[in-house]
Design a protein around this motif. Structure first.
Motif, mmCIF file in Angstrom:
data_model
loop_
_atom_site.group_PDB
_atom_site.id
_atom_site.type_symbol
_atom_site.label_atom_id
_atom_site.label_comp_id
_atom_site.label_asym_id
_atom_site.label_seq_id
_atom_site.Cartn_x
_atom_site.Cartn_y
_atom_site.Cartn_z
ATOM 1 N N ARG A 161 -0.111 -9.263 4.851
ATOM 2 C CA ARG A 161 0.377 -9.046 6.194
ATOM 3 C C ARG A 161 1.156 -10.202 6.877
ATOM 4 O O ARG A 161 1.161 -11.235 6.485
ATOM 5 N N GLU A 162 1.800 -9.715 8.035
ATOM 6 C CA GLU A 162 2.102 -10.802 8.910
ATOM 7 C C GLU A 162 0.988 -11.746 9.642
ATOM 8 O O GLU A 162 -0.129 -11.064 9.855
ATOM 9 N N GLY A 163 1.278 -13.011 9.482
ATOM 10 C CA GLY A 163 0.142 -13.862 9.894
ATOM 11 C C GLY A 163 -0.791 -14.220 8.759
ATOM 12 O O GLY A 163 -1.816 -14.772 8.966
ATOM 13 N N ASN A 164 -0.182 -13.924 7.455
ATOM 14 C CA ASN A 164 -0.727 -14.498 6.243
ATOM 15 C C ASN A 164 -2.328 -13.780 6.145
ATOM 16 O O ASN A 164 -3.072 -14.515 5.438
ATOM 17 N N GLN A 165 -2.379 -12.586 6.645
ATOM 18 C CA GLN A 165 -3.594 -11.709 6.480
ATOM 19 C C GLN A 165 -3.306 -10.911 5.259
ATOM 20 O O GLN A 165 -2.525 -10.468 5.071
ATOM 21 N N PRO A 166 -4.574 -10.990 4.284
ATOM 22 C CA PRO A 166 -4.493 -10.088 3.292
ATOM 23 C C PRO A 166 -4.358 -8.623 3.530
ATOM 24 O O PRO A 166 -4.772 -8.077 4.558
ATOM 25 N N TYR A 167 -3.530 -7.925 2.567
ATOM 26 C CA TYR A 167 -3.263 -6.539 3.091
ATOM 27 C C TYR A 167 -3.751 -5.630 1.821
ATOM 28 O O TYR A 167 -3.457 -5.546 0.943
ATOM 29 N N PRO A 168 -5.088 -4.857 2.266
ATOM 30 C CA PRO A 168 -5.649 -4.351 1.127
ATOM 31 C C PRO A 168 -4.786 -3.271 0.717
ATOM 32 O O PRO A 168 -4.171 -2.326 1.662
ATOM 33 N N GLU A 169 -4.714 -3.001 -0.501
ATOM 34 C CA GLU A 169 -4.089 -1.834 -1.035
ATOM 35 C C GLU A 169 -4.395 -0.361 -0.463
ATOM 36 O O GLU A 169 -3.365 0.179 -0.382
ATOM 37 N N LYS A 170 -5.441 0.115 -0.329
ATOM 38 C CA LYS A 170 -5.833 1.223 0.231
ATOM 39 C C LYS A 170 -5.458 1.516 1.518
ATOM 40 O O LYS A 170 -5.319 2.388 2.096
ATOM 41 N N ASP A 171 -4.964 0.499 2.343
ATOM 42 C CA ASP A 171 -4.507 0.562 3.741
ATOM 43 C C ASP A 171 -2.842 0.911 3.910
ATOM 44 O O ASP A 171 -2.337 1.343 4.801
ATOM 45 N N SER A 172 -2.520 0.949 2.515
ATOM 46 C CA SER A 172 -1.064 1.242 2.517
ATOM 47 C C SER A 172 -0.555 2.606 2.488
ATOM 48 O O SER A 172 -1.284 3.320 1.850
ATOM 49 N N ALA A 173 0.668 2.824 3.083
ATOM 50 C CA ALA A 173 1.151 4.313 2.715
ATOM 51 C C ALA A 173 1.575 4.343 1.309
ATOM 52 O O ALA A 173 1.433 5.583 1.074
ATOM 53 N N LEU A 174 1.672 3.473 0.611
ATOM 54 C CA LEU A 174 2.075 3.562 -0.979
ATOM 55 C C LEU A 174 0.906 4.209 -1.539
ATOM 56 O O LEU A 174 0.838 5.081 -2.454
ATOM 57 N N TYR A 175 -0.242 3.599 -1.285
ATOM 58 C CA TYR A 175 -1.504 3.996 -1.751
ATOM 59 C C TYR A 175 -1.649 5.346 -1.684
ATOM 60 O O TYR A 175 -2.262 6.206 -2.431
ATOM 61 N N ALA A 176 -1.684 5.789 -0.264
ATOM 62 C CA ALA A 176 -1.822 7.461 0.013
ATOM 63 C C ALA A 176 -1.062 8.391 -0.705
ATOM 64 O O ALA A 176 -1.128 9.523 -1.174
ATOM 65 N N ALA A 177 0.469 7.867 -0.946
ATOM 66 C CA ALA A 177 1.185 8.464 -1.424
ATOM 67 C C ALA A 177 0.933 8.755 -3.059
ATOM 68 O O ALA A 177 0.819 9.829 -3.698
ATOM 69 N N CYS A 178 0.579 7.565 -3.801
ATOM 70 C CA CYS A 178 -0.026 7.652 -5.131
ATOM 71 C C CYS A 178 -0.792 8.385 -5.575
ATOM 72 O O CYS A 178 -1.108 9.015 -6.377
ATOM 73 N N ARG A 179 -2.060 8.087 -4.679
ATOM 74 C CA ARG A 179 -3.628 8.321 -5.002
ATOM 75 C C ARG A 179 -3.702 9.778 -4.338
ATOM 76 O O ARG A 179 -4.365 10.642 -4.728
ATOM 77 N N ASN A 180 -3.284 9.993 -2.965
ATOM 78 C CA ASN A 180 -3.716 11.090 -2.297
ATOM 79 C C ASN A 180 -2.875 12.254 -2.204
ATOM 80 O O ASN A 180 -2.868 13.237 -1.457
ATOM 81 N N GLY A 181 -1.375 11.814 -2.519
ATOM 82 C CA GLY A 181 -0.408 12.693 -2.449
ATOM 83 C C GLY A 181 0.070 13.148 -0.844
ATOM 84 O O GLY A 181 0.639 14.248 -0.743
ATOM 85 N N LYS A 182 -0.073 11.974 -0.127
ATOM 86 C CA LYS A 182 0.341 12.119 1.257
ATOM 87 C C LYS A 182 1.755 11.419 1.474
ATOM 88 O O LYS A 182 1.759 10.007 1.136
ATOM 89 N N ARG A 183 2.603 11.788 2.408
ATOM 90 C CA ARG A 183 3.659 11.274 2.585
ATOM 91 C C ARG A 183 3.443 10.289 3.666
ATOM 92 O O ARG A 183 2.365 10.337 4.426
ATOM 93 N N GLY A 184 4.164 8.978 3.633
ATOM 94 C CA GLY A 184 3.960 8.097 4.716
ATOM 95 C C GLY A 184 5.255 7.273 5.049
ATOM 96 O O GLY A 184 6.208 6.939 4.052
ATOM 97 N N ARG A 185 5.329 6.570 6.291
ATOM 98 C CA ARG A 185 6.283 5.889 6.754
ATOM 99 C C ARG A 185 5.870 4.754 7.521
ATOM 100 O O ARG A 185 5.004 4.934 8.356
ATOM 101 N N GLU A 186 6.372 3.565 7.254
ATOM 102 C CA GLU A 186 5.747 2.310 7.928
ATOM 103 C C GLU A 186 6.896 1.226 7.885
ATOM 104 O O GLU A 186 8.067 1.289 7.444
#
Length: 554
Positions: free
Chosen positions: A486-511
């Protein structure tokens, strides 16, 4: 006209034509059990290859048990080590065993995680235990099997520690034992899995020197595809974990069978003779019963029934079928052949193709039929028939039909109309080309992800914005390369991403967030993720562009 009623000809037809015709139809059937070709090389008692059709061993019993529970059809393909690896790379076998985990990892192959067996190299010798460490091998002669993988490790170990050892190579393990027992050498090398108790004529003992532990696994062909391999590995590991967790399971029964004490209770010689006599008596009684049952009336009835079945099969075959003599005269054509060629059976039986169609160029067909007779094997081809108003494509298989010794060899041919499939394939190719043009012309970056989050395609705009080559991005985890921080050099867990929700849970997302360039620069982007159906794991398409502020600054 009624030539096929003759019994020898019927036997020839039934013996050769029916299996080939059935195989062609079954190859296209839906819902058949999954057939898995497994390459195996001789490694007793893990795998014992008696000949090209008979294999046995601990791994064979274990795989047969798993196959029964999974509903797999297993076809074992015996081969030597180099041949097995080549067949796996080419995709002609789906699995390979036995193979160590280190060997599979070195060759970058997919392999299951639960070991089938742990093997290692072991030193054997005659007399008392005079070799207690590798250093005791200095100045001694060691005999080993040239193809034993532990042999290469032993030579590397001796070279690393500057241990002067004389090595002798032989072609089989019994020769290793004989050389050690008869004294010309000091020690021999065998694997842990080798059953030393099965060679009582060589009173050797195993030393305390062991090395090169190797976990035996099952490797899978990279051409199977990632998802099929993942499913098969999961099923293999599930069964192995379950079986190894139960001390009363067949896994340990197989271990006892193949690696247990081979000094079984000896059967008295007189009892063996009694059992042999009883066995012979039972065989003679069985043969007698079979001979009595095979009366002339029943045999005639069976032939008549088979003739009727063959006739019905030919008449209902969804493709053309014909038979020709070795000199090219038609002996049989089925109804589909008659409809396709607009001819009646009576107009073609006993005539050659050149007599029926003198104006057509039939040289290629006749050459294939000659090849069938000369080589004695099936010949497959795809032909175009341009003679009708609408040209048609046919998948043809021509094959020899042989009878008793001395009988004439005839040519059989079957064909399926694949015109619709050809046109469908052409349309799909065109649609794929149009889709590629659409993706490449888009100004936004577009990437496709499978259910595991790995990139499956990327257009030029995406590659340009992210700074990766296509071969670097395709097949890699998109999150690990592009969205890991993330911004500020903070790790970005994959499960927090809209990409993960679309790939695994079938949910649309925009960020809006950061994507990371290949050179390490952060890109402020706005992206949308749309799920797509792809079997059990849906997958997703991600469309991204630089944020308006960044574009304005640039």
């Amino acid at each position: 006209m009624g030539w096929w009623v003759n019994e020898p000809i019927i036997n020839r037809i039934l013996k050769w034509a029916l299996p080939i015709l059935s195989a062609l139809l079954l190859a296209n059937a839906v819902g058949a059990a999954e057939t898995i070709r497994i390459g195996v090389h001789d490694k007793p008692p893990l795998v014992q290859v008696a000949d090209t059709e008979h294999v046995s061993g601990f791994i064979i019993d274990l795989m047969n048990l798993i196959a029964r529970e999974e509903g797999w059809q297993i076809e074992y393909v015996p081969c030597n080590w180099d041949e097995c690896n080549q067949l796996l790379v080419l995709g002609e076998i789906q699995m390979l065993t036995p193979i160590s985990s280190s060997e599979a990892k070195q060759r970058r192959l997919d392999y299951n995680r639960e070991s089938l067996y742990v093997n290692w190299g072991q030193i054997v010798m005659a007399g008392k235990d005079a070799i207690k460490s590798p250093l005791d091998l200095a100045g001694k002669t060691v005999v080993a099997l040239s193809s034993d993988p532990h042999f290469a490790d032993l030579k590397e170990l001796a070279a690393r520690f500057d241990i002067q050892v004389r090595f002798l190579e032989v072609s089989d393990y019994e020769s290793v034992l004989a050389w050690v027992d008869h004294g010309p050498v000091d020690a021999g090398l065998i694997p842990r899995s080798f059953d030393l108790a099965g060679f009582q004529q060589y009173p050797l003992i195993k030393s305390s020197v062991i090395f090169n532990p190797a976990e035996i696994r099952i490797a899978l062909s990279p051409l199977n595809g990632q998802i099929p391999n993942a499913k098969r590995m999961q099923r293999l590991d599930y069964h192995l974990t379950r079986l190894k967790g139960d001390r009363s399971s067949q896994f340990y029964q197989f271990q006892e069978k193949w690696f247990g004490d081979s000094m079984a209770l000896e059967i008295p010689e007189w009892l063996l003779w009694v059992l042999l006599f009883l066995l012979l008596l039972m065989v003679m009684l069985a043969v007698g019963v079979l001979l009595l049952r095979r009366s002339v009336t029943l045999k005639t009835g069976e032939i008549r029934e088979m003739n009727e079945r063959f006739t019905a099969f030919m008449r209902n075959l969804p493709g053309i079928a014909y038979m020709k003599s070795s000199t090219g005269q038609y002996l049989f054509v089925n109804p589909v052949w008659e409809q396709t060629n607009h001819l009646h059976e009576a107009d073609v039986i006993g005539r050659q193709s050149t007599e029926i169609w003198p104006e057509r160029d039939l040289d290629v067909r006749e050459e294939e039929e000659i090849r069938v007779l000369e080589e004695g094997r099936p010949v497959e081809s795809t032909e175009v028939h341009p003679w009708d108003e609408r040209p048609s494509h046919w998948r043809m298989i021509r094959f020899p039909i042989t009878g008793l010794q001395g009988d004439e060899v005839i040519v059989g041919g079957i064909g399926l109309d694949v015109t619709d499939q050809k046109e469908t394939a052409r349309e799909l190719t065109h649609l794929h080309h149009q889709l590629q043009l659409l993706l490449e012309s888009a100004g936004d970056g577009i990437c496709g992800l499978n259910g595991l989050g790995r990139c499956t395609f990327a257009n030029s705009a995406a590659l340009e914005m992210l700074g990766y080559r296509k071969d670097e991005l395709i097949g890699s985890k998109f999150h690990d390369l592009v969205q890991h921080t993330r911004e500020g050099n903070q790790p970005y867990p994959e499960k927090d991403s809209a990409l993960y929700a679309a790939c695994r849970n079938g949910k649309r997302g925009r960020e809006e967030g950061l994507f990371w360039h290949a050179e390490g620069a952060a890109l402020a982007v706005e992206y949308s993720a749309y799920p797509i159906a792809n079997g059990e794991l849906p997958g997703a398409v991600v469309i991204f562009r630089r944020q308006r502020e960044e574009r304005t600054e640039n």
